[in-house]
Design an enzyme around this catalytic site. Sequence first.
Site, PDB file in Angstrom:
ATOM      1  NE  ARG A  52      -2.507   1.140   3.571  1.00  0.00           N
ATOM      2  CZ  ARG A  52      -3.207   0.870   4.683  1.00  0.00           C
ATOM      3  NH1 ARG A  52      -4.489   0.740   4.586  1.00  0.00           N
ATOM      4  NH2 ARG A  52      -2.757   1.131   5.764  1.00  0.00           N
ATOM      5  CE  LYS A 151      -2.177   4.724   6.816  1.00  0.00           C
ATOM      6  NZ  LYS A 151      -3.319   5.399   7.458  1.00  0.00           N
ATOM      7  CD  GLU A 184     -11.928   6.152   4.977  1.00  0.00           C
ATOM      8  OE1 GLU A 184     -11.300   5.128   5.449  1.00  0.00           O
ATOM      9  OE2 GLU A 184     -11.440   7.058   4.201  1.00  0.00           O
TER      10      GLU A 184
HETATM   11  N1  PXG Z   1      -9.281   4.888   7.053  1.00  0.00           N
HETATM   12  C1  PXG Z   1      -8.385   5.762   7.196  1.00  0.00           C
HETATM   13  C2  PXG Z   1      -8.626   7.041   6.708  1.00  0.00           C
HETATM   14  C3  PXG Z   1      -7.241   5.467   7.906  1.00  0.00           C
HETATM   15  O1  PXG Z   1      -6.223   6.462   7.895  1.00  0.00           O
HETATM   16  C4  PXG Z   1      -8.105   3.105   7.939  1.00  0.00           C
HETATM   17  C5  PXG Z   1      -9.029   3.562   7.626  1.00  0.00           C
HETATM   18  C6  PXG Z   1      -7.836   1.787   8.524  1.00  0.00           C
HETATM   19  O2  PXG Z   1      -6.605   1.074   7.733  1.00  0.00           O
HETATM   20  P1  PXG Z   1      -5.839   0.177   8.306  1.00  0.00           P
HETATM   21  O3  PXG Z   1      -4.967  -0.302   7.124  1.00  0.00           O
HETATM   22  O4  PXG Z   1      -5.099   0.597   9.561  1.00  0.00           O
HETATM   23  O5  PXG Z   1      -6.763  -1.093   8.759  1.00  0.00           O
HETATM   24  C7  PXG Z   1      -7.185   4.301   8.416  1.00  0.00           C
HETATM   25  C8  PXG Z   1      -5.694   4.114   9.062  1.00  0.00           C
HETATM   26  C9  PXG Z   1      -2.143   6.971  12.729  1.00  0.00           C
HETATM   27  C10 PXG Z   1      -2.695   5.719  12.040  1.00  0.00           C
HETATM   28  O6  PXG Z   1      -1.251   6.941  13.376  1.00  0.00           O
HETATM   29  C11 PXG Z   1      -3.681   5.994  11.100  1.00  0.00           C
HETATM   30  C12 PXG Z   1      -4.180   4.677  10.585  1.00  0.00           C
HETATM   31  C13 PXG Z   1      -3.687   3.469  11.153  1.00  0.00           C
HETATM   32  C14 PXG Z   1      -2.648   3.582  12.006  1.00  0.00           C
HETATM   33  C15 PXG Z   1      -2.203   4.545  12.663  1.00  0.00           C
HETATM   34  O7  PXG Z   1      -2.828   8.022  12.643  1.00  0.00           O
HETATM   35  N2  PXG Z   1      -5.076   4.909   9.389  1.00  0.00           N
END
Ligand code: PXG
Length: 290
Positions: A52, A151, A184
């Site tokens: 990703r 991201k 989301e």
């Molecule tokens: N939507 C958004 C907008 C995110 O930023 C997720 C869904 C979940 O994705 P994953 O791949 O984690 O299942 C995210 C994930 C942080 C931090 O430090 C942010 C995320 C994940 C871990 C840490 O802000 N975002």
Amino acid sequence: MSKWVYVSGEYVLKDEAKVSVFDHGFLYGDGVFEGIRAYGGRVFRLDEHLQRLWESAKAICLEIPLSRGQLKEKILESLRKNELKDAYIRLVVSRGKGDLGLDPGKCPQAELIIITDKISIYPEELYEKGLEVIIASTRRNIPSALNCRIKSLNYLNNILAKIEANREGMPEAIMLSKDGYIAECTGDNIFIVKEGKLVTPPVWVGILSGITRDVVIEIAQKEGISVEENIFTSFALYNSDECFLTGTAAEVIPVTRVDGRTIGKGVAGPLTKRLMERFRQLTQVEGTPI
Ligand code: PXG
């Protein structure tokens, strides 16, 4: 513990880790990041997170300064150096130093940062009681302007929704797509349960393609639970039997109230509990050894 940060090709002490004020990640949010977790000495879904990261970088024409194999090694090395077995890993790749104009062509060298630290999580009682959340008035970015699959270091869209939640004393906000479908949360994906079936918004509606979301879909399919990627409205959410969020930090966490409407019985539902348990089991046995 968690003393060393990898920045500009070397390890520096946490308090001395710095980037330039001319870094376009800082000036413009021009860059990408990943949030990954290690459980009991193994990094969970590392290849998926790296895939990703590379896709996000590709989408913004950013060259990651290490090969995928090299980055993987550096991540594992960082964890070893900081003596971490259960950890949060934050990768940041920014455009690097440039001048005060937008032009990424003026940034010759991308910056790569690896931060590894202890993980701070929601209190365990919330995994029983569930979260109370709101639906934010701030809509999720439209993919034709900034694709949510990237991201990116520009999280203002999500931060604006988080501010709305905080102002109402809630830990999270659900965001709608521009057309008003559930998209989301600010840092988590969302699922609902209706009549024994799981429904989650499709990626095309404008969401991050979450790794935890994928794992939950996989688990559900293995367990013989029907999963559908389909758009749904706030009406369907308010009237769902169960609702939960998925994300690297939160794992699988129930939602029991949305905009003052109680979801189902107002506690973690049976399907949510089953998926929470299966997810936790998986994190204990799977992963790339440190
Ligand atoms: N939507 C958004 C907008 C995110 O930023 C997720 C869904 C979940 O994705 P994953 O791949 O984690 O299942 C995210 C994930 C942080 C931090 O430090 C942010 C995320 C994940 C871990 C840490 O802000 N975002």
